[in-house]
Enzyme design. Structure first.
Site, PDB file in Angstrom:
ATOM      1  N   SER B  94      21.967  71.303  14.419  1.00  0.00           N
ATOM      2  CA  SER B  94      21.720  70.259  13.431  1.00  0.00           C
ATOM      3  C   SER B  94      20.254  70.173  13.032  1.00  0.00           C
ATOM      4  CB  SER B  94      22.196  68.911  13.972  1.00  0.00           C
ATOM      5  OG  SER B  94      21.565  68.609  15.201  1.00  0.00           O
ATOM      6  N   LYS B  95      19.380  70.874  13.764  1.00  0.00           N
ATOM      7  CA  LYS B  95      17.950  70.956  13.417  1.00  0.00           C
ATOM      8  C   LYS B  95      17.368  69.594  13.099  1.00  0.00           C
ATOM      9  CE  LYS B  95      18.273  75.819  11.976  1.00  0.00           C
ATOM     10  NZ  LYS B  95      19.719  76.048  12.118  1.00  0.00           N
ATOM     11  N   ARG B  96      17.623  68.623  13.966  1.00  0.00           N
ATOM     12  CA  ARG B  96      17.156  67.272  13.746  1.00  0.00           C
ATOM     13  C   ARG B  96      15.672  67.146  14.038  1.00  0.00           C
ATOM     14  NH1 ARG B  96      21.520  66.819  10.818  1.00  0.00           N
ATOM     15  NH2 ARG B  96      23.245  65.623  11.705  1.00  0.00           N
ATOM     16  N   THR B 120      19.897  71.865  18.362  1.00  0.00           N
ATOM     17  CA  THR B 120      18.711  72.475  17.765  1.00  0.00           C
ATOM     18  C   THR B 120      17.819  71.372  17.188  1.00  0.00           C
ATOM     19  OG1 THR B 120      19.919  72.832  15.691  1.00  0.00           O
ATOM     20  CG2 THR B 120      19.835  74.675  17.226  1.00  0.00           C
TER      21      THR B 120
END
Lengths: 271, 271
Positions: B94-96, B120
């Site tokens: 989700s590359k938060r 992620t």
């Protein structure tokens, strides 16, 4: 209307640079929502209705909804704002960033599923990761530049060719990425000197989303004097907790309205 | 078991460094799902069941679910994987990245709502933005370093004190952020030289999530020879589209299994 033109219009119509952040945290809701199965929607709707006249934009923060599994409430909230306060643009604060083919799905999430007028985006993956947002010329893309948090400088202050990374981001956005004129920048209220530097780099036409007044400690006078553009606008000064949770009593909506109006007044003294 | 220990165990038990990416795109589904109202779940479940024996991890990419409003399917998919393939950790891609107070909600999204074993995360906002993930010592935090996309270098290659930004990220993660030993790094398969440089910086104990083989063109031999650790492991080589959409016919599950097994074999030739 594009996001950029809606925002300009709203700055003038409402005489306000206040962006009302919608960050629902049920533990902080007034007691009357304790038995409301739809409390996330109901509370945010009440705050939006009470503060709309003082707002240049609304900014729902998606993590607060996602942690609760409340995507449906978020969609209904944005639909309610569009229907009830059609002049006030909605920025979905999701800080998305991924490779281009995935970013297309994030653009669909923000602009099609939620019908947001603008979305926040993270620049770390480079231009092609932001391009699917940039391509939606009628929508806004609010790109992280100098964020409001204490650790912002860990990467953003690293110096390249004599200038910190966040200034390179500002320059890239203003000179290269903003071909559709739909870019804004996030610059935190907690960094007044940096606000001034970024305004000098990008000129008057790139709006700033400025989080960090209120709970995070940013000073309104310093923000406005350092970051306003020549027209005395150019800013979305965002406040969430100080407005949303101004009162836990039955006067929560009135208290939120008062907090928003006070911030509007405070800002307008320095424009 | 922590994410890190689960992953090590799985590398050995399955003799595989393949991470199966779950990126549902209904337009690419086999015809038999045309009338399945729960197609996103059903298709991903079938792929997971067919490929689990060749997988060291599964990696659902949340944008693909979010654009479809399919959060419920995502939650059920992860629950299904945990129940049916308990040895295979799940990374929520989700590359938060957000300020600390918001990142806590993203940590709740990934680890509590979805019960992911790892997530992620984007480092642009600095350490405090990643801290709520790092604090969950039993879960993994997979931090973007050098991403696989063409524009990766726009920011990540900017040179600070003689070294590009992505190397500074690698160093910060390995030396400062990894106090709980739960950090991994994203380094794209499309950049073999950079894989080698990052491995030299972080040593043998930081796993790499390596997207970019298959559709994005990364070379398996170059990835493995440059990025493996001394034990011949240390990698989650991620493939999504080449596995998921190996066949549009009724043999989609078998074709996916074959694609995963072929990638496993290809990788193992160079370990």
């Amino acid at each position: 209307m594009t996001f950029t033109s809606s925002l300009k219009q709203r700055w003038n119509d409402a005489d306000s640079l206040v962006c009302v952040g919608l960050d629902p945290e049920p533990a902080k809701f007034p007691a009357r929502f304790a038995n409301d199965a739809d409390a996330v929607f109901s509370f945010c709707r009440d705050i939006a209705d009470a503060t709309a006249q003082y707002a240049c934009a609304f900014k729902p923060q998606i993590a607060h909804f996602a942690a609760l599994g409340a995507e449906d409430a978020l969609a209904r909230l944005i639909a309610h704002i569009h229907a009830t306060h059609p002049g006030v643009p909605v920025i979905l604060d999701s800080k998305r960033g991924d490779i281009g083919s995935t970013a297309q799905h994030y653009a669909a999430e923000a602009f099609d599923r939620y019908a947001a007028d603008a979305v926040t985006a993270n620049p770390y993956l480079g231009r092609d990761s932001v391009q699917p947002f940039l391509d939606r010329a009628d929508r806004g893309v609010v790109i992280l530049c100098r964020t409001s948090n204490p650790g912002a400088g860990d990467l953003q202050d690293l110096v390249i060719d004599g200038r910190p990374l966040y200034q390179h981001v500002a320059e890239k956005v203003a000179r290269e990425w903003n071909t559709n004129g739909n870019c804004s920048l996030v610059v935190g209220a907690t960094w007044p000197a940096q606000l001034k530097e970024v305004r000098a780099i990008v000129g008057d036409d790139v709006p700033f989303l400025v989080p960090g007044v209120g709970a995070q400690g940013g000073d309104v006078e310093a923000v406005v004097t350092n970051a306003k553009n020549a027209a005395g606008t150019g800013l979305m000064v965002s406040s969430s907790r100080a407005i949303l949770y101004a009162s836990k009593g039955d006067d929560y909506a009135e208290a939120a309205a008062n907090a928003a109006r006070e911030l509007q007044d405070q800002i307008n003294r320095f424009r």
